[in-house]
Design an enzyme around this catalytic site. Structure first.
Site, PDB file in Angstrom:
ATOM      1  N   ARG A 269     -10.476  -4.816  -8.974  1.00  0.00           N
ATOM      2  CA  ARG A 269      -9.578  -4.415  -7.892  1.00  0.00           C
ATOM      3  C   ARG A 269      -8.155  -4.165  -8.401  1.00  0.00           C
ATOM      4  O   ARG A 269      -7.435  -3.311  -7.900  1.00  0.00           O
ATOM      5  CB  ARG A 269      -9.553  -5.497  -6.804  1.00  0.00           C
ATOM      6  CG  ARG A 269     -10.857  -5.621  -6.043  1.00  0.00           C
ATOM      7  CD  ARG A 269     -10.778  -6.743  -5.005  1.00  0.00           C
ATOM      8  NE  ARG A 269      -9.777  -6.480  -3.984  1.00  0.00           N
ATOM      9  CZ  ARG A 269      -9.951  -5.664  -2.947  1.00  0.00           C
ATOM     10  NH1 ARG A 269     -11.090  -5.049  -2.779  1.00  0.00           N
ATOM     11  NH2 ARG A 269      -8.986  -5.486  -2.070  1.00  0.00           N
TER      12      ARG A 269
ATOM     13  N   LEU B  41      -3.689  -0.280  12.814  1.00  0.00           N
ATOM     14  CA  LEU B  41      -2.346  -0.402  12.245  1.00  0.00           C
ATOM     15  C   LEU B  41      -2.199  -1.632  11.360  1.00  0.00           C
ATOM     16  O   LEU B  41      -1.277  -1.701  10.537  1.00  0.00           O
ATOM     17  CB  LEU B  41      -1.305  -0.480  13.371  1.00  0.00           C
ATOM     18  CG  LEU B  41      -0.983   0.845  14.060  1.00  0.00           C
ATOM     19  CD1 LEU B  41      -0.090   0.613  15.263  1.00  0.00           C
ATOM     20  CD2 LEU B  41      -0.309   1.802  13.084  1.00  0.00           C
TER      21      LEU B  41
ATOM     22  N   ARG C 125     -11.724  -0.160  -2.801  1.00  0.00           N
ATOM     23  CA  ARG C 125     -12.912   0.700  -2.784  1.00  0.00           C
ATOM     24  C   ARG C 125     -12.852   1.740  -3.902  1.00  0.00           C
ATOM     25  O   ARG C 125     -13.855   2.070  -4.523  1.00  0.00           O
ATOM     26  CB  ARG C 125     -13.035   1.400  -1.416  1.00  0.00           C
ATOM     27  CG  ARG C 125     -13.697   0.524  -0.371  1.00  0.00           C
ATOM     28  CD  ARG C 125     -13.456   1.023   1.019  1.00  0.00           C
ATOM     29  NE  ARG C 125     -12.099   0.674   1.471  1.00  0.00           N
ATOM     30  CZ  ARG C 125     -11.554   1.095   2.600  1.00  0.00           C
ATOM     31  NH1 ARG C 125     -12.228   1.893   3.402  1.00  0.00           N
ATOM     32  NH2 ARG C 125     -10.339   0.702   2.937  1.00  0.00           N
TER      33      ARG C 125
ATOM     34  N   GLU D 223      -0.330 -11.156   5.841  1.00  0.00           N
ATOM     35  CA  GLU D 223      -1.722 -11.649   5.818  1.00  0.00           C
ATOM     36  C   GLU D 223      -2.343 -11.541   4.417  1.00  0.00           C
ATOM     37  O   GLU D 223      -3.373 -12.164   4.143  1.00  0.00           O
ATOM     38  CB  GLU D 223      -2.591 -10.861   6.810  1.00  0.00           C
ATOM     39  CG  GLU D 223      -2.300 -11.139   8.280  1.00  0.00           C
ATOM     40  CD  GLU D 223      -0.983 -10.560   8.764  1.00  0.00           C
ATOM     41  OE1 GLU D 223      -0.608  -9.451   8.320  1.00  0.00           O
ATOM     42  OE2 GLU D 223      -0.282 -11.223   9.558  1.00  0.00           O
ATOM     43  N   ASN D 224      -1.738 -10.720   3.554  1.00  0.00           N
ATOM     44  CA  ASN D 224      -2.354 -10.508   2.225  1.00  0.00           C
ATOM     45  C   ASN D 224      -2.334 -11.764   1.340  1.00  0.00           C
ATOM     46  O   ASN D 224      -3.040 -11.838   0.343  1.00  0.00           O
ATOM     47  CB  ASN D 224      -1.685  -9.348   1.475  1.00  0.00           C
ATOM     48  CG  ASN D 224      -2.071  -7.981   2.001  1.00  0.00           C
ATOM     49  OD1 ASN D 224      -1.310  -7.022   1.878  1.00  0.00           O
ATOM     50  ND2 ASN D 224      -3.254  -7.863   2.605  1.00  0.00           N
ATOM     51  N   TRP D 225      -1.540 -12.782   1.732  1.00  0.00           N
ATOM     52  CA  TRP D 225      -1.545 -14.041   0.966  1.00  0.00           C
ATOM     53  C   TRP D 225      -2.916 -14.704   0.998  1.00  0.00           C
ATOM     54  O   TRP D 225      -3.218 -15.555   0.163  1.00  0.00           O
ATOM     55  CB  TRP D 225      -0.505 -15.018   1.530  1.00  0.00           C
ATOM     56  CG  TRP D 225       0.899 -14.549   1.375  1.00  0.00           C
ATOM     57  CD1 TRP D 225       1.693 -14.037   2.359  1.00  0.00           C
ATOM     58  CD2 TRP D 225       1.688 -14.517   0.183  1.00  0.00           C
ATOM     59  NE1 TRP D 225       2.925 -13.688   1.849  1.00  0.00           N
ATOM     60  CE2 TRP D 225       2.946 -13.980   0.517  1.00  0.00           C
ATOM     61  CE3 TRP D 225       1.449 -14.892  -1.156  1.00  0.00           C
ATOM     62  CZ2 TRP D 225       3.963 -13.803  -0.423  1.00  0.00           C
ATOM     63  CZ3 TRP D 225       2.464 -14.714  -2.082  1.00  0.00           C
ATOM     64  CH2 TRP D 225       3.696 -14.184  -1.716  1.00  0.00           C
TER      65      TRP D 225
ATOM     66  N   SER E 228       1.202  -7.330   3.015  1.00  0.00           N
ATOM     67  CA  SER E 228       1.417  -7.836   4.369  1.00  0.00           C
ATOM     68  C   SER E 228       1.530  -9.356   4.362  1.00  0.00           C
ATOM     69  O   SER E 228       1.132 -10.025   3.403  1.00  0.00           O
ATOM     70  CB  SER E 228       0.262  -7.403   5.278  1.00  0.00           C
ATOM     71  OG  SER E 228      -0.877  -8.192   5.013  1.00  0.00           O
TER      72      SER E 228
ATOM     73  N   HIS F 190      -5.243  -1.268  -7.556  1.00  0.00           N
ATOM     74  CA  HIS F 190      -3.845  -1.454  -7.141  1.00  0.00           C
ATOM     75  C   HIS F 190      -2.900  -0.728  -8.105  1.00  0.00           C
ATOM     76  O   HIS F 190      -1.896  -0.158  -7.692  1.00  0.00           O
ATOM     77  CB  HIS F 190      -3.505  -2.943  -7.077  1.00  0.00           C
ATOM     78  CG  HIS F 190      -4.242  -3.658  -5.977  1.00  0.00           C
ATOM     79  ND1 HIS F 190      -4.363  -3.140  -4.703  1.00  0.00           N
ATOM     80  CD2 HIS F 190      -4.904  -4.851  -5.950  1.00  0.00           C
ATOM     81  CE1 HIS F 190      -5.061  -3.974  -3.940  1.00  0.00           C
ATOM     82  NE2 HIS F 190      -5.398  -5.019  -4.678  1.00  0.00           N
TER      83      HIS F 190
ATOM     84  N   ASP G 169      -4.046   2.265   1.828  1.00  0.00           N
ATOM     85  CA  ASP G 169      -5.310   1.519   1.915  1.00  0.00           C
ATOM     86  C   ASP G 169      -6.404   2.178   1.079  1.00  0.00           C
ATOM     87  O   ASP G 169      -6.462   3.405   0.985  1.00  0.00           O
ATOM     88  CB  ASP G 169      -5.741   1.468   3.391  1.00  0.00           C
ATOM     89  CG  ASP G 169      -6.880   0.493   3.604  1.00  0.00           C
ATOM     90  OD1 ASP G 169      -7.061  -0.410   2.768  1.00  0.00           O
ATOM     91  OD2 ASP G 169      -7.593   0.644   4.608  1.00  0.00           O
TER      92      ASP G 169
ATOM     93  N   ASN H 194      -7.455   0.896  -2.164  1.00  0.00           N
ATOM     94  CA  ASN H 194      -7.394   0.640  -3.621  1.00  0.00           C
ATOM     95  C   ASN H 194      -8.650  -0.061  -4.119  1.00  0.00           C
ATOM     96  O   ASN H 194      -9.177   0.250  -5.186  1.00  0.00           O
ATOM     97  CB  ASN H 194      -6.195  -0.241  -3.964  1.00  0.00           C
ATOM     98  CG  ASN H 194      -4.876   0.404  -3.628  1.00  0.00           C
ATOM     99  OD1 ASN H 194      -4.807   1.609  -3.432  1.00  0.00           O
ATOM    100  ND2 ASN H 194      -3.821  -0.388  -3.566  1.00  0.00           N
TER     101      ASN H 194
END
Ligand code: FPP
Length: 253
Positions: A40, A202, A31, A74-76, A72, A44, A27, A29
């Site tokens: 961004r 998490l 920032r 959720e990252n979609w 994840s 990555h 986690d 990347n």
């Protein structure tokens, strides 16, 4: 390139405890890139470079299973161009770095809802697993299109099918059976989960497997997370009193 003043990496484990199985949430990347006025995607890319470094360090310290959270379920929901760049980076990464991972003896496996990924990504996963399957120093398990809840949902569905087909009765269901139906039943639960960048959650990573994982964080953003932070995490891990719901073995407490 040797950097002046850089400390020599010794992989001396005195005073450290090296987990057999380690989880890392990569986690920070975004920032990291923002601080440098970069897009961004540059964060990555730097994060992917750092994954290679983490593999080397973990392999040399004696970690046997390293599970990293790369994308994840959720990252979609991120902007299309960021998702697209992450997919491209993923494809490029394995082509570019596999020779280095090979030199380090690192076997690569992918965990998550791999079947739902686009065909070209599925093919990258298949090839990566196939060509590295005989490497033995360490396993790198890449969580990609991974969600802990989806993994549990998937295990429930598989067990429900066995019930439906009369292979087992509902009362026969055990914790072990659920573990056996996770994506990677042969990978030990992570003893330690590292999440750099100071976040204390998490985020749907290894929910079932992390029941007794120790958690470690630091303010360092993922692309800057190196040997020193890893060593510190292993040093702190050595001092943790892991009770697994029982009483402390430390007589003073
Ligand atoms: C979280 O940082 C990071 C991700 C969602 C992607 C992680 C991916 C990599 C490290 C590189 C790709 C990996 C491979 C295997 C090629 P963030 O973007 O949420 O950072 P922020 O919280 O600072 O915005």
């Amino acid at each position: 390139m040797a950097i002046l003043g850089q400390k020599k990496k010794t992989y001396d484990t005195t005073g450290l405890k090296v987990p057999v199985s380690l989880g890392v949430i990569m986690d920070g990347n975004g920032r990291w890139a923002k601080k440098r006025l970069l897009p961004r995607s540059a964060g990555h890319r730097a994060g992917a470079e750092n994954l290679k470094e983490l593999c080397t360090n973990c392999g040399n310290y004696g970690v046997k299973y390293l599970t990293v959270y790369a994308f994840s379920t959720e990252n979609w929901s991120r902007p299309d161009d960021e998702v697209h760049q992450l997919m491209e980076l993923f494809v490029e990464f394995w082509e570019r770095y596999d020779p280095e991972l090979e030199k380090e003896g690192i076997r690569v496996r992918f965990t998550g809802d791999i079947d739902s990924l686009p065909d070209n990504i599925k093919e990258v996963c298949r090839r990566g697993e196939e060509r590295s399957k005989n490497r033995t120093k360490m396993q790198l398990i890449v969580a990609f299109n991974y969600g802990g809840r989806r993994e549990i949902e998937n295990a429930c569905r598989r067990i429900a099918m066995d019930v439906k087909e009369g292979k087992i009765a509902p009362e026969d269901i055990t914790e072990q059976m659920i573990s056996d139906n996770m994506y990677m039943p042969d990978v030990p639960d992570p003893e330690l989960i590292i999440r750099p960048s100071g976040e204390l959650r998490l985020s749907n990573f290894l929910l079932w497997e992390s029941a007794y994982s120790e958690l470690w964080t630091s303010e360092c953003l993922w692309p800057d997370f190196g040997y020193d932070e890893l060593t510190q995490a292993f040093r702190d891990f050595a001092g943790r009193d892991r009770r697994f719901g029982g009483l402390s073995k430390n007589k003073e407490s």
